[in-house]
Design a protein around this motif. Structure first.
Motif, PDB file in Angstrom:
ATOM      1  N   GLU A 157      -8.596  -2.108  -7.226  1.00  0.00           N
ATOM      2  CA  GLU A 157      -8.816  -0.758  -7.527  1.00  0.00           C
ATOM      3  C   GLU A 157      -9.327  -0.451  -8.762  1.00  0.00           C
ATOM      4  OE1 GLU A 157      -5.363   1.407  -6.036  1.00  0.00           O
ATOM      5  OE2 GLU A 157      -5.655   0.794  -3.990  1.00  0.00           O
ATOM      6  N   CYS A 158      -9.649  -1.483  -9.615  1.00  0.00           N
ATOM      7  CA  CYS A 158      -9.747  -1.309 -11.050  1.00  0.00           C
ATOM      8  C   CYS A 158     -11.296  -1.310 -11.376  1.00  0.00           C
ATOM      9  CB  CYS A 158      -9.208  -2.559 -11.895  1.00  0.00           C
ATOM     10  SG  CYS A 158      -7.576  -2.618 -12.061  1.00  0.00           S
ATOM     11  N   LYS A 193       0.954  -1.338  -0.062  1.00  0.00           N
ATOM     12  CA  LYS A 193       0.183   0.157  -0.034  1.00  0.00           C
ATOM     13  C   LYS A 193       0.845   1.439   0.056  1.00  0.00           C
ATOM     14  CE  LYS A 193      -4.404  -0.601   0.333  1.00  0.00           C
ATOM     15  NZ  LYS A 193      -5.362  -0.105  -0.799  1.00  0.00           N
ATOM     16  N   GLN A 194       2.091   1.072   0.091  1.00  0.00           N
ATOM     17  CA  GLN A 194       2.898   2.187   0.115  1.00  0.00           C
ATOM     18  C   GLN A 194       2.861   2.991   1.201  1.00  0.00           C
ATOM     19  OE1 GLN A 194       2.973   3.912  -4.006  1.00  0.00           O
ATOM     20  NE2 GLN A 194       4.316   1.905  -4.718  1.00  0.00           N
ATOM     21  N   LYS A 218       0.381  -8.010  -4.494  1.00  0.00           N
ATOM     22  CA  LYS A 218       0.194  -6.597  -5.303  1.00  0.00           C
ATOM     23  C   LYS A 218      -0.664  -6.639  -6.389  1.00  0.00           C
ATOM     24  CE  LYS A 218       5.197  -5.236  -4.694  1.00  0.00           C
ATOM     25  NZ  LYS A 218       6.461  -4.986  -5.321  1.00  0.00           N
ATOM     26  N   ALA A 219      -0.747  -7.511  -7.092  1.00  0.00           N
ATOM     27  CA  ALA A 219      -1.757  -7.710  -8.263  1.00  0.00           C
ATOM     28  C   ALA A 219      -3.280  -7.883  -7.404  1.00  0.00           C
ATOM     29  CB  ALA A 219      -1.661  -8.882  -8.993  1.00  0.00           C
ATOM     30  N   LEU A 253      -5.401  -1.782   5.538  1.00  0.00           N
ATOM     31  CA  LEU A 253      -4.361  -2.360   4.536  1.00  0.00           C
ATOM     32  C   LEU A 253      -4.896  -3.574   3.550  1.00  0.00           C
ATOM     33  CD1 LEU A 253      -1.490  -3.178   7.253  1.00  0.00           C
ATOM     34  CD2 LEU A 253      -1.414  -1.400   5.441  1.00  0.00           C
ATOM     35  N   GLN A 254      -6.332  -3.712   4.028  1.00  0.00           N
ATOM     36  CA  GLN A 254      -7.147  -4.466   2.963  1.00  0.00           C
ATOM     37  C   GLN A 254      -6.441  -5.870   2.988  1.00  0.00           C
ATOM     38  OE1 GLN A 254      -7.350  -2.074  -0.593  1.00  0.00           O
ATOM     39  NE2 GLN A 254      -9.278  -0.942   0.389  1.00  0.00           N
ATOM     40  N   PHE A 255      -6.163  -6.541   4.037  1.00  0.00           N
ATOM     41  CA  PHE A 255      -5.724  -7.822   3.958  1.00  0.00           C
ATOM     42  C   PHE A 255      -6.687  -8.737   4.566  1.00  0.00           C
ATOM     43  CE2 PHE A 255      -3.290  -6.671   7.700  1.00  0.00           C
ATOM     44  CZ  PHE A 255      -3.377  -7.764   8.503  1.00  0.00           C
ATOM     45  N   SER A 256      -6.857  -9.906   4.317  1.00  0.00           N
ATOM     46  CA  SER A 256      -7.591 -10.977   4.926  1.00  0.00           C
ATOM     47  C   SER A 256      -6.944 -11.704   5.763  1.00  0.00           C
ATOM     48  CB  SER A 256      -7.723 -11.999   3.638  1.00  0.00           C
ATOM     49  OG  SER A 256      -8.726 -13.056   4.290  1.00  0.00           O
ATOM     50  N   PHE A 257      -7.900 -12.001   7.047  1.00  0.00           N
ATOM     51  CA  PHE A 257      -7.483 -12.640   8.103  1.00  0.00           C
ATOM     52  C   PHE A 257      -7.549 -14.501   7.821  1.00  0.00           C
ATOM     53  CE2 PHE A 257      -8.611 -14.268  12.338  1.00  0.00           C
ATOM     54  CZ  PHE A 257      -7.550 -13.798  13.064  1.00  0.00           C
ATOM     55  N   ASP A 258      -8.190 -14.574   6.704  1.00  0.00           N
ATOM     56  CA  ASP A 258      -8.228 -15.971   6.288  1.00  0.00           C
ATOM     57  C   ASP A 258      -6.853 -16.519   6.205  1.00  0.00           C
ATOM     58  OD1 ASP A 258      -9.911 -18.279   5.474  1.00  0.00           O
ATOM     59  OD2 ASP A 258      -8.896 -18.012   3.520  1.00  0.00           O
ATOM     60  N   ASP A 259      -5.861 -15.902   5.301  1.00  0.00           N
ATOM     61  CA  ASP A 259      -4.755 -16.527   5.179  1.00  0.00           C
ATOM     62  C   ASP A 259      -3.832 -16.790   6.609  1.00  0.00           C
ATOM     63  OD1 ASP A 259      -4.708 -16.837   2.388  1.00  0.00           O
ATOM     64  OD2 ASP A 259      -3.957 -14.635   2.255  1.00  0.00           O
TER      65      ASP A 259
END
Length: 111
Positions: free
Chosen positions: A87-88, A19-20, A80-81, A59-65
């Protein structure tokens, strides 16, 4: 198997870098000190539940992992992808899908 604190810290750090966002800025957004965030990312401390949820939202990351460590964490490029795809708009996604399809002509199921 790697311990949970290290896995969580790594996931947070990767998401932050993707996310820079600097550690200082993220710490400010989550309302913790930069030192505390450094300890979380290194696996030396665990975030509280409220801090963890703030981190995940920002950060928009998943707890699943993290809950299912037997799954392999995706590579940094894959993560990253995923972030970029979120955002597309639909037109951009159509172009990306067509491009990927052209790169893999054996995959005719997605046409």
């Amino acid at each position: 198997m790697e311990n949970a604190e290290i896995m969580l810290g790594r996931a947070i750090k990767i998401a932050r870098i993707n996310k820079q966002i600097s550690q200082e800025k993220l710490a400010e957004l989550v309302d913790i000190t930069p030192t505390h965030l450094k300890h979380i990312e290194s696996g030396h401390r665990n975030p509280s539940i409220s801090v963890l949820f703030k981190l995940m939202r920002i950060l928009q990351f998943s707890f699943d992992d993290l809950v299912f460590p037997e799954k392999t964490l995706p590579s940094i490029n894959f993560q990253k992808a995923q972030l970029m795809l979120r955002e597309c708009d639909e037109h951009q996604l159509d172009i990306i899908v067509a491009t990927l399809g052209a790169m893999n002509p054996a995959d005719k199921d997605h046409e």
